[in-house]
Design an enzyme around this catalytic site. Structure first.
Site, PDB file in Angstrom:
ATOM      1  N   GLN A 187      43.234  55.028 -31.587  1.00  0.00           N
ATOM      2  CA  GLN A 187      43.311  56.473 -31.064  1.00  0.00           C
ATOM      3  C   GLN A 187      42.244  56.668 -29.733  1.00  0.00           C
ATOM      4  OE1 GLN A 187      43.921  56.660 -34.838  1.00  0.00           O
ATOM      5  NE2 GLN A 187      45.701  55.782 -34.197  1.00  0.00           N
TER       6      GLN A 187
ATOM      7  N   ALA B 188      48.429  53.614 -34.514  1.00  0.00           N
ATOM      8  CA  ALA B 188      47.791  52.825 -33.517  1.00  0.00           C
ATOM      9  C   ALA B 188      48.862  51.555 -32.866  1.00  0.00           C
ATOM     10  CB  ALA B 188      46.480  52.031 -33.926  1.00  0.00           C
ATOM     11  N   GLY B 189      48.737  51.562 -31.679  1.00  0.00           N
ATOM     12  CA  GLY B 189      49.498  50.242 -31.090  1.00  0.00           C
ATOM     13  C   GLY B 189      48.625  49.636 -29.985  1.00  0.00           C
ATOM     14  N   HIS B 190      48.127  48.477 -30.187  1.00  0.00           N
ATOM     15  CA  HIS B 190      47.065  47.755 -29.423  1.00  0.00           C
ATOM     16  C   HIS B 190      47.996  46.462 -28.500  1.00  0.00           C
ATOM     17  CE1 HIS B 190      43.983  50.012 -31.978  1.00  0.00           C
ATOM     18  NE2 HIS B 190      44.562  50.853 -31.224  1.00  0.00           N
TER      19      HIS B 190
ATOM     20  N   LEU C 279      42.945  50.102 -13.153  1.00  0.00           N
ATOM     21  CA  LEU C 279      42.657  50.283 -12.008  1.00  0.00           C
ATOM     22  C   LEU C 279      43.851  49.948 -11.066  1.00  0.00           C
ATOM     23  CD1 LEU C 279      40.238  51.347 -10.053  1.00  0.00           C
ATOM     24  CD2 LEU C 279      40.057  48.996  -9.404  1.00  0.00           C
ATOM     25  N   ASP C 280      44.605  48.748 -11.271  1.00  0.00           N
ATOM     26  CA  ASP C 280      45.545  48.310 -10.236  1.00  0.00           C
ATOM     27  C   ASP C 280      46.851  49.206 -10.113  1.00  0.00           C
ATOM     28  OD1 ASP C 280      45.683  47.473 -13.215  1.00  0.00           O
ATOM     29  OD2 ASP C 280      47.757  46.705 -12.418  1.00  0.00           O
TER      30      ASP C 280
ATOM     31  N   PRO D 247      58.105  57.770 -23.710  1.00  0.00           N
ATOM     32  CA  PRO D 247      57.266  58.206 -22.398  1.00  0.00           C
ATOM     33  C   PRO D 247      56.097  58.698 -22.528  1.00  0.00           C
ATOM     34  CG  PRO D 247      59.271  59.219 -22.350  1.00  0.00           C
ATOM     35  CD  PRO D 247      59.294  58.708 -23.717  1.00  0.00           C
ATOM     36  N   ARG D 248      54.893  58.370 -21.913  1.00  0.00           N
ATOM     37  CA  ARG D 248      53.757  59.107 -21.888  1.00  0.00           C
ATOM     38  C   ARG D 248      53.566  59.957 -20.937  1.00  0.00           C
ATOM     39  NH1 ARG D 248      50.725  53.162 -22.662  1.00  0.00           N
ATOM     40  NH2 ARG D 248      50.995  52.799 -24.667  1.00  0.00           N
TER      41      ARG D 248
ATOM     42  N   SER E  18      39.408  46.623 -15.759  1.00  0.00           N
ATOM     43  CA  SER E  18      40.587  45.603 -16.070  1.00  0.00           C
ATOM     44  C   SER E  18      41.552  45.999 -15.082  1.00  0.00           C
ATOM     45  CB  SER E  18      41.031  46.168 -17.370  1.00  0.00           C
ATOM     46  OG  SER E  18      42.451  45.593 -17.625  1.00  0.00           O
ATOM     47  N   THR E  19      42.194  44.795 -14.630  1.00  0.00           N
ATOM     48  CA  THR E  19      43.104  44.825 -13.384  1.00  0.00           C
ATOM     49  C   THR E  19      44.553  44.277 -13.755  1.00  0.00           C
ATOM     50  OG1 THR E  19      42.198  42.832 -12.669  1.00  0.00           O
ATOM     51  CG2 THR E  19      41.090  44.745 -11.875  1.00  0.00           C
TER      52      THR E  19
ATOM     53  N   LYS F  31      42.709  49.731 -25.179  1.00  0.00           N
ATOM     54  CA  LYS F  31      41.549  48.973 -25.956  1.00  0.00           C
ATOM     55  C   LYS F  31      41.857  47.703 -26.497  1.00  0.00           C
ATOM     56  CE  LYS F  31      42.276  52.452 -28.772  1.00  0.00           C
ATOM     57  NZ  LYS F  31      43.274  53.492 -27.763  1.00  0.00           N
TER      58      LYS F  31
ATOM     59  N   ASP G 265      45.654  54.879 -26.186  1.00  0.00           N
ATOM     60  CA  ASP G 265      46.418  53.911 -25.249  1.00  0.00           C
ATOM     61  C   ASP G 265      45.482  53.677 -23.948  1.00  0.00           C
ATOM     62  OD1 ASP G 265      48.454  54.046 -26.818  1.00  0.00           O
ATOM     63  OD2 ASP G 265      49.392  55.677 -26.158  1.00  0.00           O
ATOM     64  N   GLU G 266      44.237  53.749 -24.191  1.00  0.00           N
ATOM     65  CA  GLU G 266      43.420  53.359 -22.834  1.00  0.00           C
ATOM     66  C   GLU G 266      43.515  51.867 -22.339  1.00  0.00           C
ATOM     67  OE1 GLU G 266      42.324  54.581 -25.729  1.00  0.00           O
ATOM     68  OE2 GLU G 266      41.602  56.872 -25.429  1.00  0.00           O
TER      69      GLU G 266
HETATM   70  P1  GDP Z   1      45.273  50.767 -26.619  1.00  0.00           P
HETATM   71  O1  GDP Z   1      45.927  51.577 -27.408  1.00  0.00           O
HETATM   72  O2  GDP Z   1      44.345  51.391 -26.126  1.00  0.00           O
HETATM   73  O3  GDP Z   1      45.216  49.175 -26.971  1.00  0.00           O
HETATM   74  O4  GDP Z   1      46.606  50.632 -25.341  1.00  0.00           O
HETATM   75  P2  GDP Z   1      48.108  50.367 -25.397  1.00  0.00           P
HETATM   76  O5  GDP Z   1      48.147  48.861 -25.721  1.00  0.00           O
HETATM   77  O6  GDP Z   1      48.849  51.350 -26.189  1.00  0.00           O
HETATM   78  O7  GDP Z   1      48.554  50.466 -23.812  1.00  0.00           O
HETATM   79  C1  GDP Z   1      47.848  49.993 -22.764  1.00  0.00           C
HETATM   80  C2  GDP Z   1      48.950  49.347 -21.976  1.00  0.00           C
HETATM   81  O8  GDP Z   1      48.326  49.087 -20.689  1.00  0.00           O
HETATM   82  C3  GDP Z   1      49.271  47.957 -22.461  1.00  0.00           C
HETATM   83  O9  GDP Z   1      50.974  47.982 -22.121  1.00  0.00           O
HETATM   84  C4  GDP Z   1      48.453  47.044 -21.928  1.00  0.00           C
HETATM   85  O10 GDP Z   1      49.221  45.869 -21.776  1.00  0.00           O
HETATM   86  C5  GDP Z   1      48.417  47.499 -20.480  1.00  0.00           C
HETATM   87  N1  GDP Z   1      46.987  47.349 -19.711  1.00  0.00           N
HETATM   88  C6  GDP Z   1      45.895  47.122 -20.262  1.00  0.00           C
HETATM   89  N2  GDP Z   1      45.043  46.815 -19.142  1.00  0.00           N
HETATM   90  C7  GDP Z   1      45.616  46.812 -18.090  1.00  0.00           C
HETATM   91  C8  GDP Z   1      45.206  46.809 -16.742  1.00  0.00           C
HETATM   92  O11 GDP Z   1      44.242  46.678 -16.304  1.00  0.00           O
HETATM   93  N3  GDP Z   1      46.175  46.903 -15.986  1.00  0.00           N
HETATM   94  C9  GDP Z   1      47.441  47.149 -16.369  1.00  0.00           C
HETATM   95  N4  GDP Z   1      48.531  47.159 -15.155  1.00  0.00           N
HETATM   96  N5  GDP Z   1      47.886  47.347 -17.217  1.00  0.00           N
HETATM   97  C10 GDP Z   1      47.014  47.407 -18.356  1.00  0.00           C
HETATM   98  P1  IMO Z   2      46.384  53.876 -30.002  1.00  0.00           P
HETATM   99  O1  IMO Z   2      45.221  53.259 -31.231  1.00  0.00           O
HETATM  100  C1  IMO Z   2      48.176  57.356 -28.253  1.00  0.00           C
HETATM  101  C2  IMO Z   2      48.829  60.702 -31.155  1.00  0.00           C
HETATM  102  C3  IMO Z   2      50.281  61.205 -31.483  1.00  0.00           C
HETATM  103  C4  IMO Z   2      50.301  62.479 -31.720  1.00  0.00           C
HETATM  104  C5  IMO Z   2      48.951  62.541 -32.513  1.00  0.00           C
HETATM  105  C6  IMO Z   2      49.146  62.626 -33.914  1.00  0.00           C
HETATM  106  O2  IMO Z   2      47.319  53.038 -29.734  1.00  0.00           O
HETATM  107  O3  IMO Z   2      45.591  54.383 -28.904  1.00  0.00           O
HETATM  108  P2  IMO Z   2      49.642  60.986 -35.734  1.00  0.00           P
HETATM  109  O4  IMO Z   2      50.733  59.941 -36.048  1.00  0.00           O
HETATM  110  O5  IMO Z   2      48.278  60.137 -35.850  1.00  0.00           O
HETATM  111  O6  IMO Z   2      49.452  61.917 -37.022  1.00  0.00           O
HETATM  112  O7  IMO Z   2      49.983  61.662 -34.534  1.00  0.00           O
HETATM  113  O8  IMO Z   2      48.132  61.345 -32.012  1.00  0.00           O
HETATM  114  N1  IMO Z   2      48.568  59.309 -31.463  1.00  0.00           N
HETATM  115  C7  IMO Z   2      48.351  58.419 -30.466  1.00  0.00           C
HETATM  116  N2  IMO Z   2      48.531  58.630 -29.198  1.00  0.00           N
HETATM  117  N3  IMO Z   2      47.556  56.166 -28.963  1.00  0.00           N
HETATM  118  C8  IMO Z   2      47.561  56.090 -30.188  1.00  0.00           C
HETATM  119  O9  IMO Z   2      46.990  55.089 -30.910  1.00  0.00           O
HETATM  120  C9  IMO Z   2      47.714  57.244 -31.300  1.00  0.00           C
HETATM  121  N4  IMO Z   2      47.887  57.490 -32.422  1.00  0.00           N
HETATM  122  C10 IMO Z   2      48.140  58.595 -32.789  1.00  0.00           C
HETATM  123  O10 IMO Z   2      51.050  60.684 -30.549  1.00  0.00           O
HETATM  124  O11 IMO Z   2      50.258  63.146 -30.543  1.00  0.00           O
HETATM  125 MG    MG Z   3      48.221  52.268 -28.086  1.00  0.00          MG
END
Ligand code: GDP
Ligand code: IMO
Ligand code: MG
Length: 436
Positions: free
Chosen positions: A222, A42-44, A332-333, A304-305, A413-414, A19, A16-17
């Site tokens: 991940q 995954a959830g991107h 960063l924002d 909630p994270r 990213s901001t 990506k 959830d960085e």
């Molecule tokens: P991923 O799994 O690494 O693709 O990340 P997620 O989509 O699960 O979670 C990242 C969240 O941060 C999403 O809601 C994005 O829309 C949001 N996001 C990404 N980059 C930025 C940023 O630079 N600033 C803010 N405020 N939100 C961001």
């Molecule tokens: P993206 O690609 C954040 C975490 C789950 C749990 C552990 C194992 O969006 O960054 P799983 O269902 O894979 O067996 O769960 O890994 N987890 C993630 N946490 N982002 C993800 O994907 C994740 N995919 C799995 O919360 O702790």
């Molecule tokens: Mg994600």
């Protein structure tokens, strides 16, 4: 900024960085986009002009209609969710089916994998996404998995499902004393219905990748700290979500990646979903503020994270073990209004100061972070697109991150929006200009 013809984007923390945003942005310059491990856990998230897309199984780069998307052999694919996802994106006016390749060697996630996931969680909580990921990899490695290529032969598929169901039933009833009932016919019928929708996409994806002359972006799902080998085991996912997973996950020889560029995505702070050690976690008001300002709720499960300060010991572990060439720092924002910002530079574990990332989960659980403190910038960087928009305090923060990890912060990213980012030029990165 000119990037290599082969680019690997990895999560450098616990997932959830951001990506999704970064991959979407960079895939404008790539012709092929590849997912190679994990599945619908995954959830991107991608935001384009206020429109939100969340991708689970498809490579994020597929949103650019010039790309070919590849679901490579290391993924575990839930066909029902894949078909739903394709239909959802196509309903938003973006074609998918005519430029998607699915490896015939990829394994399937079937409904009983999810049953097992829930059962295993009851017996010892990892906090999984309950998407059947662990059990699908478990059966793969036990040589009981079912692959996409098995769907071409209905009788074979039926008998494989039947064997799997017998095994799962025995596990549930005899080992876990839980009831279990699922009909092979129903699983087979539903899966084949979904297969019908995507079967023209099935291909020898490794050979395609090996032979194509196109530029390729590899999208890790991940993050490094969730990798089954170098993450916080057992609180990890069941695949190699670090660079270690690339070769096995794509079916490409390790040599293929010798001229690739590797970027790791990290938030400017840290989050984690599910159980497991998180030395810099803030269970107080500051953690709550990070969650609210960062909108830190799971893109897949809505959970909630957990939030905390940036852990540079963990980030340096990610940089070193993945051979990262640079860091992309997101969100960063979110730190804009904090008066004080901290980063972890070492741990105190049982009276010893340690600046490497321990393998043992019990040591990590005892780790007390040792922080370096920074003055906050208390200025608005949300949506900033130029290095000149960055306050001096933010530049000091970035400078310290790159000094500590030994690699440049190449991009910031901001905001969630696609076009809100800042490339840091060579001078800025090496420190002779703004960041120096
Ligand atoms: P991923 O799994 O690494 O693709 O990340 P997620 O989509 O699960 O979670 C990242 C969240 O941060 C999403 O809601 C994005 O829309 C949001 N996001 C990404 N980059 C930025 C940023 O630079 N600033 C803010 N405020 N939100 C961001
Ligand atoms: P993206 O690609 C954040 C975490 C789950 C749990 C552990 C194992 O969006 O960054 P799983 O269902 O894979 O067996 O769960 O890994 N987890 C993630 N946490 N982002 C993800 O994907 C994740 N995919 C799995 O919360 O702790
Ligand atoms: Mg994600």
């Amino acid at each position: 900024m000119k990037l290599s013809k082969k680019l690997v984007i990895l999560g450098a923390q616990w997932g959830d960085e951001g990506k999704g945003k970064i991959v979407d942005l960079l895939s404008a310059d790539y012709e092929v986009v590849v997912r190679y491990q994990g599945g619908s856990n995954a959830g991107h998230t991608v935001m384009v002009n206020g429109q939100k897309f969340i991708l689970h199984l498809l490579p994020t780069g597929i949103l650019h209609t010039h790309t070919v998307g590849v679901i490579a052999q290391g993924m575990v694919v839930d066909l029902e969710l894949l078909v739903e996802e394709i239909k959802d994106i196509e309903s938003k006016g973006i074609s998918v089916k005519d430029r998607l390749l699915i490896s015939e060697r990829a394994h399937l996630v079937l409904p009983y994998h999810k049953t097992l996931d829930a059962l295993l969680e009851k017996k010892g909580k990892i906090g999984t996404t309950l998407r059947g990921i662990g059990p699908a990899y478990m059966l793969k490695h036990a040589r009981k998995g079912i692959r996409v290529c098995d769907l071409w032969d209905k009788d074979r598929f039926y008998s494989l499902v039947k064997d799997n169901l017998e095994l799962v039933e025995e596990l549930c009833k005899k080992v876990y004393c839980e009831s279990f009932e699922m009909k092979a016919e129903e699983v087979v019928e539903k899966t084949l219905e979904n297969f019908e929708y995507i079967k023209h996409c099935v291909a020898d994806a490794s050979n395609y990748l090996l032979n194509t002359k196109k530029s390729i972006l590899f999208e890790g799902a991940q993050g490094v700290l969730l990798d089954v080998d170098i993450g916080t085991y057992p609180y990890v996912t069941s695949s190699n979500s670090s660079a270690l997973g690339l070769s096995a996950g794509t079916g490409l020889p390790p040599k293929f990646f010798s001229d690739a560029e590797f970027l790791g995505v990290s938030k400017a702070y840290a989050t984690r979903v599910g159980e497991g050690p998180f030395p810099t976690e803030l269970k107080d008001e500051t953690g709550q503020l990070l969650r609210e300002r960062g909108g830190e709720y799971g893109a897949t499960t809505g959970r909630p994270r957990r939030c905390g300060w940036l852990d540079l010991v963990a980030l340096r572990h990610a940089v070193n073990l993945n051979g990262l060439d640079g860091i992309v720092l997101t969100k960063l924002d979110v730190l804009d209004s904090f008066e004080e910002i901290k980063v972890c530079v070492a741990y105190k574990i049982e009276d010893k100061v340690v600046d490497t990332f321990p393998a043992s989960v019990s040591l990590l659980e005892k780790a007390q972070p040792i922080y370096k403190s920074f003055e906050g910038w208390r200025k608005d960087t949300h949506g900033a697109t130029s290095p000149e928009d960055l306050p001096e305090q933010a530049l000091s923060y970035l400078r310290f991150i790159q000094e500590f990890t030994g690699v440049p912060v190449v991009m910031l990213s901001t905001s969630p929006e696609r076009d809100k980012y800042i490339w840091l030029s060579y001078e800025e990165r090496v420190g002779s200009s703004n960041i120096g």
